[in-house]
Motif scaffolding. Structure first.
Motif, mmCIF file in Angstrom:
data_model
loop_
_atom_site.group_PDB
_atom_site.id
_atom_site.type_symbol
_atom_site.label_atom_id
_atom_site.label_comp_id
_atom_site.label_asym_id
_atom_site.label_seq_id
_atom_site.Cartn_x
_atom_site.Cartn_y
_atom_site.Cartn_z
ATOM 1 N N ASP A 173 -37.676 0.887 25.744
ATOM 2 C CA ASP A 173 -38.980 1.332 26.219
ATOM 3 C C ASP A 173 -38.915 2.847 26.385
ATOM 4 O O ASP A 173 -38.219 3.347 27.270
ATOM 5 N N TYR A 174 -39.638 3.556 25.504
ATOM 6 C CA TYR A 174 -39.599 5.019 25.524
ATOM 7 C C TYR A 174 -40.920 5.535 26.077
ATOM 8 O O TYR A 174 -41.890 5.669 25.345
ATOM 9 N N PHE A 175 -40.962 5.805 27.353
ATOM 10 C CA PHE A 175 -42.184 6.265 28.018
ATOM 11 C C PHE A 175 -43.372 5.363 27.688
ATOM 12 O O PHE A 175 -44.472 5.839 27.389
ATOM 13 N N GLU A 219 -21.479 -1.342 20.413
ATOM 14 C CA GLU A 219 -21.491 0.128 20.488
ATOM 15 C C GLU A 219 -20.098 0.590 20.098
ATOM 16 O O GLU A 219 -19.106 0.086 20.628
ATOM 17 N N ARG A 422 -18.501 -3.124 24.468
ATOM 18 C CA ARG A 422 -19.818 -3.736 24.579
ATOM 19 C C ARG A 422 -19.966 -4.752 23.456
ATOM 20 O O ARG A 422 -19.752 -4.422 22.290
ATOM 21 N N LYS B 157 -22.582 4.141 26.340
ATOM 22 C CA LYS B 157 -23.914 4.677 26.648
ATOM 23 C C LYS B 157 -24.876 3.570 27.025
ATOM 24 O O LYS B 157 -25.943 3.842 27.593
ATOM 25 N N ILE B 158 -24.535 2.341 26.674
ATOM 26 C CA ILE B 158 -25.317 1.195 27.141
ATOM 27 C C ILE B 158 -24.616 0.656 28.381
ATOM 28 O O ILE B 158 -23.433 0.322 28.332
ATOM 29 N N PHE B 170 -33.859 4.855 30.995
ATOM 30 C CA PHE B 170 -34.442 4.097 29.895
ATOM 31 C C PHE B 170 -33.898 2.674 29.913
ATOM 32 O O PHE B 170 -32.676 2.483 29.974
ATOM 33 N N ALA B 171 -34.804 1.691 29.846
ATOM 34 C CA ALA B 171 -34.389 0.288 29.812
ATOM 35 C C ALA B 171 -34.432 -0.216 28.374
ATOM 36 O O ALA B 171 -35.286 0.193 27.583
ATOM 37 N N LEU B 181 -29.756 2.952 29.401
ATOM 38 C CA LEU B 181 -29.005 4.040 28.758
ATOM 39 C C LEU B 181 -28.381 4.912 29.845
ATOM 40 O O LEU B 181 -29.049 5.264 30.826
ATOM 41 N N PRO B 204 -23.952 12.153 24.268
ATOM 42 C CA PRO B 204 -25.355 12.178 24.689
ATOM 43 C C PRO B 204 -25.537 11.536 26.062
ATOM 44 O O PRO B 204 -24.832 10.586 26.407
ATOM 45 N N PHE B 206 -28.976 10.408 28.719
ATOM 46 C CA PHE B 206 -30.378 10.035 28.546
ATOM 47 C C PHE B 206 -31.111 10.081 29.882
ATOM 48 O O PHE B 206 -30.666 9.480 30.851
ATOM 49 N N ARG B 207 -32.227 10.781 29.912
ATOM 50 C CA ARG B 207 -33.046 10.862 31.121
ATOM 51 C C ARG B 207 -34.501 10.609 30.738
ATOM 52 O O ARG B 207 -35.049 11.368 29.935
ATOM 53 N N ALA B 208 -35.070 9.580 31.323
ATOM 54 C CA ALA B 208 -36.491 9.308 31.077
ATOM 55 C C ALA B 208 -37.299 10.275 31.937
ATOM 56 O O ALA B 208 -37.983 9.894 32.877
ATOM 57 N N GLU B 209 -37.183 11.542 31.585
ATOM 58 C CA GLU B 209 -37.735 12.664 32.342
ATOM 59 C C GLU B 209 -39.250 12.744 32.122
ATOM 60 O O GLU B 209 -39.703 13.053 31.023
ATOM 61 N N ALA B 218 -35.242 14.458 27.033
ATOM 62 C CA ALA B 218 -34.994 13.041 27.347
ATOM 63 C C ALA B 218 -33.597 12.625 26.893
ATOM 64 O O ALA B 218 -33.069 11.608 27.321
ATOM 65 N N GLU B 219 -33.019 13.401 26.002
ATOM 66 C CA GLU B 219 -31.659 13.151 25.516
ATOM 67 C C GLU B 219 -31.006 14.498 25.306
ATOM 68 O O GLU B 219 -31.586 15.370 24.661
ATOM 69 N N VAL B 221 -26.927 16.760 25.179
ATOM 70 C CA VAL B 221 -25.479 16.642 25.014
ATOM 71 C C VAL B 221 -24.807 17.172 26.273
ATOM 72 O O VAL B 221 -25.014 18.321 26.662
ATOM 73 N N ARG B 422 -35.817 15.370 21.889
ATOM 74 C CA ARG B 422 -36.511 14.168 22.368
ATOM 75 C C ARG B 422 -37.126 14.489 23.713
ATOM 76 O O ARG B 422 -36.431 14.972 24.618
ATOM 77 N N ASP B 423 -38.409 14.231 23.857
ATOM 78 C CA ASP B 423 -39.049 14.432 25.149
ATOM 79 C C ASP B 423 -40.211 13.466 25.300
ATOM 80 O O ASP B 423 -40.421 12.585 24.442
#
Lengths: 429, 429
Positions: A173-175, A219, A422, B157-158, B170-171, B181, B204, B206-209, B218-219, B221, B422-423
């Motif tokens: 789910d991306y935003f 992964e 994983r 990362k998962i 992020f789910a 993530l 990487p 990941f932030r659902a910013e 949103a991603e 390094v 990514r944003d």
């Protein structure tokens, strides 16, 4: 000033301070032994003072301590020296008993127990050794390919469309909208050949792999390379050969202790890896000439052939049928049923896949249309833009780190050499 | 045998072959010029033969060609030499006109157009230069920290639960169940201190910013380091200082051309970075002494102070209030309102956060309970296992690659130095 355990033998007669984990304690009648573990290995501390013996009794295995004492030569001790007349200072509270006996040379627990308790189990020298090999291989990969003028890239792992096919892809789910986890950096690394000519990336890739096997992970770490201005896939194989040689050399030099512990010798990769065409490989293995793929038994037969005829544990099979390769694969110019791609086999098992890619925009359009896909689809728009605006003949390869290390160390299950695997059934730790 | 453009000046009088992209064509009355771009830079090809001029007219910018000709000295040409009497062989079909004029020194298009067309826009020397700095910084990071005995790790990362908090995560659908993530490798890198003492990871995060700013992605390094057997956060700052110095040195040596093009000079980081306590920093900036954080204006004031008083573009602020730091932060022993953590500021803006972590299991239990969280929660089970079974005093830091490069190059927007950002609004290319 703390020294490492491995420095103790060169400090005989001196007072030193070491620090690490209580790996093992043994209490005899008049003396106690403390085996101390740090990142460099083990050391032996001899305790005779009754109050220090009593102190040690309270400090369970895995307690972190600092030890100051005198270094004495002792041929029976690891490295020929041990610490005597020591003062022990705990650096934390006493540790609880580990779920796995870390001091036993052989791991009694089964793999599921080891994986469930990875935060502690990874401290076992033999389990840790697998990752030491992996870390050395990563170093060798980067050092070698950097020396060839490749530029490191870091490309997004969240993508708007499934990279190569809709299957086995994780959706997220991306935003509030749909997105996916990248199954490979394939499209991005090709695109970046247009920018830097030669690129590499080390990073995670994600496969929603529904099969529970000893060689698949959901992964894993992919070592990707892609480069331009090649003649054909043989140029790709030549670079791959040198990269694998560099990885093996780094494992030999940087993870020597781990290899000893695992009883593994680094294999030799010949300067020219033997190459056999897919059609010949089928014939050699006695398989049906219409088979589109090699069976595990076929691969073993080819591995044996390479060892017998060329004295090589490595062999490349080139020309895999186009029908079994992705749409961006370059066909073999003399016969387009075959492809300019290869698998590198190690000891009769596939280790790396590589090859030449299409580079003309019109070829991409034709290849996609031949597979019933539209070049206008969102999945391909930005990717094809690179080809519309000029791309050189190019190719590349991808090495799966965990599989590479498993093959090298003889691990039966790829999970044995993965820090926190994983898969279908495992999402923690 | 192809040579690179940068090798042309040392081949005067010889016949050479180069290959690359048609960067620019200029047709004068009697002569045409082809500026060829390869991974090493630009070269000038002089075309006088009418049929070759006609051929060049058909080969649009970005077409990939191979050129064989004679190298002649010419002080006006790039590097003081050019190719004459040339034969041009296209290596692909003629390229379509790029969406952005790549040959113009200044980029006329706005950032959204550049980002939408990244597969081609990244070929522009000035855009590409940003990533050359990033790649050099990555090399410097690894080389320096590897020299300090750190082991590279690659962690999943998962993850089964949100790493640090439930927000901005992020789910995803993991074989029909929930997963997330990783927002950082924090828990894993601390755990791995128990195995290797000193670890680092480049990967990487990941932030659902939900905020659309010039500094959030949103991603991105993350360059993570964590190590044990420290006294306090000052040991962490000392390693960070050396790592940043190594990154800056690598940028200077490996991306010199990119720096020239961007008009950037590599800053100096002093051997001892000036340190100011958070409470003093507030006073210095004239802020309310009860403020729990520094405003951008405060940070600028502290940056100016460091430059004025210490001649340093870098300054560390230590002791940030515990209430604003994550639960695993180690308090300042002399006053537990403050923490043993710091921010490293560069030119008055936060560049890196680091600090000492808790290391006793009982402290973790207390810290979680004080925040109303259960140490038995699935999010903490495997993490706390490492502490139950003995962990040394330790700490670490995380450097955001894109932000580091943006600060260094003076890019106003972090997206300018990200390959495929990514944003909130951008998921392609």
């Amino acid at each position: 000033m703390r020294i490492l355990n491995q420095e103790i033998p060169s400090a005989v007669g001196q007072t030193v301070t070491v620090a690490g984990w209580v790996h093992r304690r043994r209490r005899l009648a008049a003396v106690s032994f403390l085996v101390l573990r740090d990142r460099s290995g083990l050391s032996q501390v001899v305790v005779k003072a009754p109050e220090t013996q009593a102190q040690l009794d309270e400090l369970g295995e895995e307690t972190v301590v600092q030890v100051t004492g005198q270094v004495a030569a002792n041929p029976q001790a690891p490295g020929g020296a041990e610490i005597v007349d020591s003062v022990i200072v705990p650096l934390t509270e006493p540790a609880q008993t580990p779920p796995i006996e870390l001091w036993r040379p052989t791991i009694a627990a089964g793999l599921p127990v080891v994986l469930d308790n990875a935060p502690v189990a990874l401290r076992h020298p033999a389990i840790r050794a697998g990752w030491e090999v992996a870390a050395a291989a990563l170093h060798g990969f980067r050092e070698t390919i950097d020396g060839f003028g490749f530029t490191e890239i870091q490309t997004p792992k969240i993508v708007g469309t499934a990279t190569e096919s809709g299957a086995n892809v994780f959706a997220l789910d991306y935003f509030g909208g749909p997105a996916y986890l990248a199954q490979s950096p394939q499209f991005y690394k090709q695109t970046m050949v247009g920018v830097f000519e030669r690129v590499y990336e080390v990073g995670p890739v994600f496969r929603a792999e529904p099969h529970d096997t000893v060689r698949h992970l959901a992964e894993y770490v992919s070592l990707d390379a892609e480069f331009g201005f090649i003649q054909n896939h043989r140029d790709v194989l030549a670079v791959l050969r040198d990269v694998v040689a560099g990885m093996l050399a780094a494992v030999g030099s940087r993870a020597a202790g781990a290899l000893d512990l695992l009883g593994v010798k680094v294999p030799e990769i010949p300067t020219e890896v033997p190459v056999i065409h897919f059609a010949e490989a089928l014939a050699l293995a006695g398989a049906d000439p219409d088979e589109p793929d090699l069976s595990p038994a076929d691969e073993r037969a080819i591995g044996e052939w390479a060892l017998r005829e060329h004295g090589s544990e490595f062999v490349a099979v080139e020309g895999y049928p186009m029908v079994k390769r992705p749409f961006y694969t370059h066909p073999q110019p003399s016969d387009p049923r075959w492809s300019n791609s290869f698998d590198l086999l190690f000891r009769g098992m596939e280790l790396v896949t590589g090859g030449q890619r299409l580079h003309r925009y019109s070829d991409y359009v034709a290849a996609l249309e031949a597979r019933g896909e539209s070049p206008e689809a969102p999945a391909y728009g930005s990717y094809l833009q690179a080809f519309k605006h000029g791309m050189p003949p190019h190719g590349g390869f991808a090495i799966g780190l965990e599989r590479f290390v498993a093959r090298l160390t003889g691990a039966e299950n790829v999970r044995e050499v993965t820090l926190f695997p994983r898969d279908l059934h495992r999402l923690t730790p």
